[in-house]
Write a protein that holds these residues in place. Sequence first.
Motif, PDB file in Angstrom:
ATOM      1  N   GLY A   1      49.380  31.936  39.592  1.00  0.00           N
ATOM      2  CA  GLY A   1      50.119  30.691  39.441  1.00  0.00           C
ATOM      3  C   GLY A   1      51.316  30.523  40.333  1.00  0.00           C
ATOM      4  O   GLY A   1      51.824  29.403  40.479  1.00  0.00           O
ATOM      5  N   ASP A   2      51.800  31.612  40.962  1.00  0.00           N
ATOM      6  CA  ASP A   2      52.975  31.517  41.829  1.00  0.00           C
ATOM      7  C   ASP A   2      52.594  31.457  43.310  1.00  0.00           C
ATOM      8  O   ASP A   2      53.403  31.791  44.174  1.00  0.00           O
ATOM      9  N   GLU A   3      51.382  31.008  43.579  1.00  0.00           N
ATOM     10  CA  GLU A   3      50.890  30.869  44.955  1.00  0.00           C
ATOM     11  C   GLU A   3      50.577  29.391  45.168  1.00  0.00           C
ATOM     12  O   GLU A   3      49.595  28.882  44.641  1.00  0.00           O
ATOM     13  N   TYR A   4      51.410  28.714  45.955  1.00  0.00           N
ATOM     14  CA  TYR A   4      51.491  27.259  45.876  1.00  0.00           C
ATOM     15  C   TYR A   4      50.745  26.490  46.969  1.00  0.00           C
ATOM     16  O   TYR A   4      50.292  25.380  46.736  1.00  0.00           O
ATOM     17  N   GLU A   5      50.638  27.049  48.168  1.00  0.00           N
ATOM     18  CA  GLU A   5      50.039  26.281  49.256  1.00  0.00           C
ATOM     19  C   GLU A   5      48.606  25.867  48.945  1.00  0.00           C
ATOM     20  O   GLU A   5      48.200  24.731  49.198  1.00  0.00           O
TER      21      GLU A   5
ATOM     22  N   ARG B   1      27.679  19.078  47.155  1.00  0.00           N
ATOM     23  CA  ARG B   1      28.606  19.022  46.023  1.00  0.00           C
ATOM     24  C   ARG B   1      29.804  19.928  46.252  1.00  0.00           C
ATOM     25  O   ARG B   1      29.662  21.089  46.645  1.00  0.00           O
ATOM     26  N   LEU B   2      30.987  19.386  46.010  1.00  0.00           N
ATOM     27  CA  LEU B   2      32.233  20.139  46.001  1.00  0.00           C
ATOM     28  C   LEU B   2      32.740  20.215  44.571  1.00  0.00           C
ATOM     29  O   LEU B   2      32.946  19.190  43.913  1.00  0.00           O
ATOM     30  N   ILE B   3      32.931  21.434  44.076  1.00  0.00           N
ATOM     31  CA  ILE B   3      33.551  21.664  42.778  1.00  0.00           C
ATOM     32  C   ILE B   3      34.945  22.223  43.061  1.00  0.00           C
ATOM     33  O   ILE B   3      35.069  23.281  43.691  1.00  0.00           O
ATOM     34  N   ILE B   4      35.984  21.517  42.626  1.00  0.00           N
ATOM     35  CA  ILE B   4      37.356  21.857  43.013  1.00  0.00           C
ATOM     36  C   ILE B   4      38.160  22.201  41.769  1.00  0.00           C
ATOM     37  O   ILE B   4      38.264  21.405  40.833  1.00  0.00           O
ATOM     38  N   LEU B   5      38.742  23.401  41.770  1.00  0.00           N
ATOM     39  CA  LEU B   5      39.635  23.864  40.706  1.00  0.00           C
ATOM     40  C   LEU B   5      40.995  24.151  41.345  1.00  0.00           C
ATOM     41  O   LEU B   5      41.247  25.267  41.797  1.00  0.00           O
ATOM     42  N   PRO B   6      41.912  23.173  41.393  1.00  0.00           N
ATOM     43  CA  PRO B   6      43.182  23.380  42.103  1.00  0.00           C
ATOM     44  C   PRO B   6      44.151  24.305  41.378  1.00  0.00           C
ATOM     45  O   PRO B   6      45.067  24.841  42.012  1.00  0.00           O
ATOM     46  N   GLY B   7      43.985  24.476  40.059  1.00  0.00           N
ATOM     47  CA  GLY B   7      44.876  25.324  39.275  1.00  0.00           C
ATOM     48  C   GLY B   7      44.099  26.088  38.237  1.00  0.00           C
ATOM     49  O   GLY B   7      44.248  25.873  37.041  1.00  0.00           O
ATOM     50  N   VAL B   8      43.255  27.017  38.691  1.00  0.00           N
ATOM     51  CA  VAL B   8      42.223  27.584  37.830  1.00  0.00           C
ATOM     52  C   VAL B   8      42.813  28.431  36.701  1.00  0.00           C
ATOM     53  O   VAL B   8      42.307  28.404  35.582  1.00  0.00           O
ATOM     54  N   ASN B   9      43.864  29.179  36.951  1.00  0.00           N
ATOM     55  CA  ASN B   9      44.538  29.893  35.860  1.00  0.00           C
ATOM     56  C   ASN B   9      45.666  28.998  35.365  1.00  0.00           C
ATOM     57  O   ASN B   9      46.842  29.214  35.650  1.00  0.00           O
ATOM     58  N   ALA B  10      45.296  27.950  34.630  1.00  0.00           N
ATOM     59  CA  ALA B  10      46.222  26.859  34.309  1.00  0.00           C
ATOM     60  C   ALA B  10      47.501  27.317  33.617  1.00  0.00           C
ATOM     61  O   ALA B  10      48.583  26.812  33.943  1.00  0.00           O
TER      62      ALA B  10
ATOM     63  N   TRP C   1      42.752  23.632  22.741  1.00  0.00           N
ATOM     64  CA  TRP C   1      42.157  24.143  23.975  1.00  0.00           C
ATOM     65  C   TRP C   1      43.133  23.985  25.126  1.00  0.00           C
ATOM     66  O   TRP C   1      44.009  23.112  25.127  1.00  0.00           O
ATOM     67  N   ILE C   2      42.998  24.859  26.120  1.00  0.00           N
ATOM     68  CA  ILE C   2      43.827  24.855  27.322  1.00  0.00           C
ATOM     69  C   ILE C   2      43.114  24.015  28.377  1.00  0.00           C
ATOM     70  O   ILE C   2      41.940  24.254  28.675  1.00  0.00           O
ATOM     71  N   PRO C   3      43.787  23.015  28.976  1.00  0.00           N
ATOM     72  CA  PRO C   3      43.135  22.192  29.995  1.00  0.00           C
ATOM     73  C   PRO C   3      43.207  22.838  31.388  1.00  0.00           C
ATOM     74  O   PRO C   3      44.275  23.156  31.889  1.00  0.00           O
ATOM     75  N   VAL C   4      42.054  23.025  31.995  1.00  0.00           N
ATOM     76  CA  VAL C   4      41.956  23.508  33.384  1.00  0.00           C
ATOM     77  C   VAL C   4      41.375  22.360  34.208  1.00  0.00           C
ATOM     78  O   VAL C   4      40.195  22.021  34.059  1.00  0.00           O
ATOM     79  N   PRO C   5      42.168  21.726  35.080  1.00  0.00           N
ATOM     80  CA  PRO C   5      41.670  20.556  35.821  1.00  0.00           C
ATOM     81  C   PRO C   5      40.485  20.902  36.721  1.00  0.00           C
ATOM     82  O   PRO C   5      40.447  21.953  37.369  1.00  0.00           O
ATOM     83  N   ILE C   6      39.513  19.992  36.761  1.00  0.00           N
ATOM     84  CA  ILE C   6      38.339  20.145  37.618  1.00  0.00           C
ATOM     85  C   ILE C   6      37.993  18.789  38.218  1.00  0.00           C
ATOM     86  O   ILE C   6      38.066  17.760  37.551  1.00  0.00           O
ATOM     87  N   ILE C   7      37.651  18.796  39.503  1.00  0.00           N
ATOM     88  CA  ILE C   7      37.207  17.597  40.211  1.00  0.00           C
ATOM     89  C   ILE C   7      35.874  17.932  40.876  1.00  0.00           C
ATOM     90  O   ILE C   7      35.734  18.997  41.495  1.00  0.00           O
TER      91      ILE C   7
END
Length: 335
Positions: free
Chosen positions: A59-63, A83-92, A35-41
């Motif tokens: 993925g090439d948009e960094y700010e 509740r805050l659901i945060i996906l900082p790098g959704v297309n991992a 499986w591909i890991p997509v970080p979530i907080i």
Amino acid sequence: MTSSPVWSDVNLDRSGRSCGYLRVPHSVNDSGYGWIPVPIIVLKNDDGPDVLLMAGNHGDEYEGQVLLMKLAQNLPVEHVRGRLIILPGVNAPAVAAGTRISPIDDGNLNRLFPGEPQGTPTHAIAHYIDSVLLPQVRFCFDFHSGGYSLEYIPAAHLVAPDDPDLRAEAIGFLNAFAMPNSILIEGLIGGGTRLLGSCQRLGVGHMSTELGGAGSFSVQAYRAAEQGLRRLLRHVGVLVDGIEDAAPKTRFFIRQPTRDFVYAEATGVFEAYVELGDTVEARTPAGAIHCTDTPWRDPQPVFFSHGGTVLCKRSPARAKIGDCLFVTGTPVGAQ
């Protein structure tokens, strides 16, 4: 609707701070059950609105990626109401490669909504957002930049809803976020296959950004967005930190339609005549394309079809037929 094949080790309903991964099934030669890991907080505390924050759609948009990572690291959960659901790098996969689209399946996440549960990994990510996350939230804020090929003036943007109440709510996002510039898009073509389309269909308030680009990291855009994000979260009621931060003024623009962008009609080296933020007139020269395979030929001139302010320009000097070179917008008064 078919249930999502994506699963997670994070309980979205658990109070406090939870960190882990969305697990996107991906069976390949060297990992049959992988499986591909997509970080979530997830930060959850008391009663309040549910808000989804996303970056790394490309993925090439960094700010935006840094913006959400630092928020997840530093925001005390006691300051959250809701509740805050945060996906900082959704297309991992694209984030890991530093590319606009996924190197695994050539998937452009922001063109694949509402996704396919049994499709490629990028389709599956889009489907999980559409079918699992968005139905649980009231607001979704998605942080973009121009990526490798384009550079924008630091801006928030949104596709302006037709409904007067929804439009007023969306303009409120822009005024609270208060980037130096705010871009309104009227009548976006193909919006139904973007995150925006899913948000509109599900009644989720939406705002996005263009925080620089050119494959680099804009200090100016990032600092404005870092302050603006906390104002935006206070504005929608999910952040209660006791800080009063008056929003600066933002300049509003109506973006020209896609068909009126300036495009390359030859292949070669593009010599731009103007910079970001410049004011231009209709039918004036925008630049010239020098044809390196026939250098004895005169360069191909490029013209603006409409006047306005230059909101976006191509970053790589090398261009081919069909590449976008400039995007312009018309200044409008405060909204």
